[in-house]
Design a protein around this motif. Structure first.
Motif, PDB file in Angstrom:
ATOM      1  N   LYS A   1       9.507   4.441   5.701  1.00 52.58           N
ATOM      2  CA  LYS A   1      10.682   4.640   4.831  1.00 52.58           C
ATOM      3  C   LYS A   1      10.346   5.597   3.682  1.00 52.58           C
ATOM      4  O   LYS A   1      11.139   6.447   3.333  1.00 52.58           O
ATOM      5  CB  LYS A   1      11.154   3.317   4.263  1.00 52.58           C
ATOM      6  CG  LYS A   1      11.871   2.445   5.250  1.00 52.58           C
ATOM      7  CD  LYS A   1      12.309   1.168   4.575  1.00 52.58           C
ATOM      8  CE  LYS A   1      12.730   0.145   5.599  1.00 52.58           C
ATOM      9  NZ  LYS A   1      12.962  -1.173   5.003  1.00 52.58           N
TER      10      LYS A   1
ATOM     11  N   ARG B   1       8.558   9.203   5.588  1.00 50.50           N
ATOM     12  CA  ARG B   1       9.358   9.943   6.547  1.00 50.50           C
ATOM     13  C   ARG B   1      10.726   9.291   6.702  1.00 50.50           C
ATOM     14  O   ARG B   1      11.009   8.645   7.707  1.00 50.50           O
ATOM     15  CB  ARG B   1       8.635  10.001   7.900  1.00 50.50           C
ATOM     16  CG  ARG B   1       7.285  10.667   7.781  1.00 50.50           C
ATOM     17  CD  ARG B   1       6.610  10.816   9.096  1.00 50.50           C
ATOM     18  NE  ARG B   1       6.364   9.519   9.704  1.00 50.50           N
ATOM     19  CZ  ARG B   1       5.921   9.362  10.955  1.00 50.50           C
ATOM     20  NH1 ARG B   1       5.676  10.384  11.693  1.00 50.50           N
ATOM     21  NH2 ARG B   1       5.706   8.162  11.440  1.00 50.50           N
TER      22      ARG B   1
ATOM     23  N   TRP C   1      13.538  10.420   7.455  1.00 50.42           N
ATOM     24  CA  TRP C   1      14.374  10.915   8.557  1.00 50.42           C
ATOM     25  C   TRP C   1      14.148  10.153   9.855  1.00 50.42           C
ATOM     26  O   TRP C   1      14.947  10.277  10.774  1.00 50.42           O
ATOM     27  CB  TRP C   1      14.122  12.406   8.780  1.00 50.42           C
ATOM     28  CG  TRP C   1      12.708  12.748   9.140  1.00 50.42           C
ATOM     29  CD1 TRP C   1      12.177  12.810  10.388  1.00 50.42           C
ATOM     30  CD2 TRP C   1      11.639  13.047   8.239  1.00 50.42           C
ATOM     31  NE1 TRP C   1      10.856  13.134  10.332  1.00 50.42           N
ATOM     32  CE2 TRP C   1      10.479  13.295   9.023  1.00 50.42           C
ATOM     33  CE3 TRP C   1      11.520  13.139   6.871  1.00 50.42           C
ATOM     34  CZ2 TRP C   1       9.255  13.614   8.473  1.00 50.42           C
ATOM     35  CZ3 TRP C   1      10.299  13.462   6.327  1.00 50.42           C
ATOM     36  CH2 TRP C   1       9.189  13.695   7.114  1.00 50.42           C
TER      37      TRP C   1
END
Length: 56
Positions: free
Chosen positions: A49, A52, A54
């Motif tokens: 989280k 990264r 995305w």
């Protein structure tokens, strides 16, 4: 005595038994994050989280 001709192209070296080729290694490592390898699942989830976002 005959002289041996040296070939300009050396034959590919065989892969030692049991080791993957680089192509197989790249395929196996696709999508793997080495940072996550030795971490517990809760640390991995929190780290994804933060590092990264995305992927979530």
């Amino acid at each position: 005595m005959k002289k041996r001709k040296l070939s300009k192209k050396s034959p590919p070296k065989p892969t030692p038994r049991g080791l993957p080729t680089m192509k197989e290694f790249r395929e196996a490592m696709k999508g793997v994050d080495l940072w996550e390898m030795d971490k517990p699942p809760e640390v991995v989830a929190r780290g994804r989280k933060i590092r990264r976002p995305w992927l979530t």
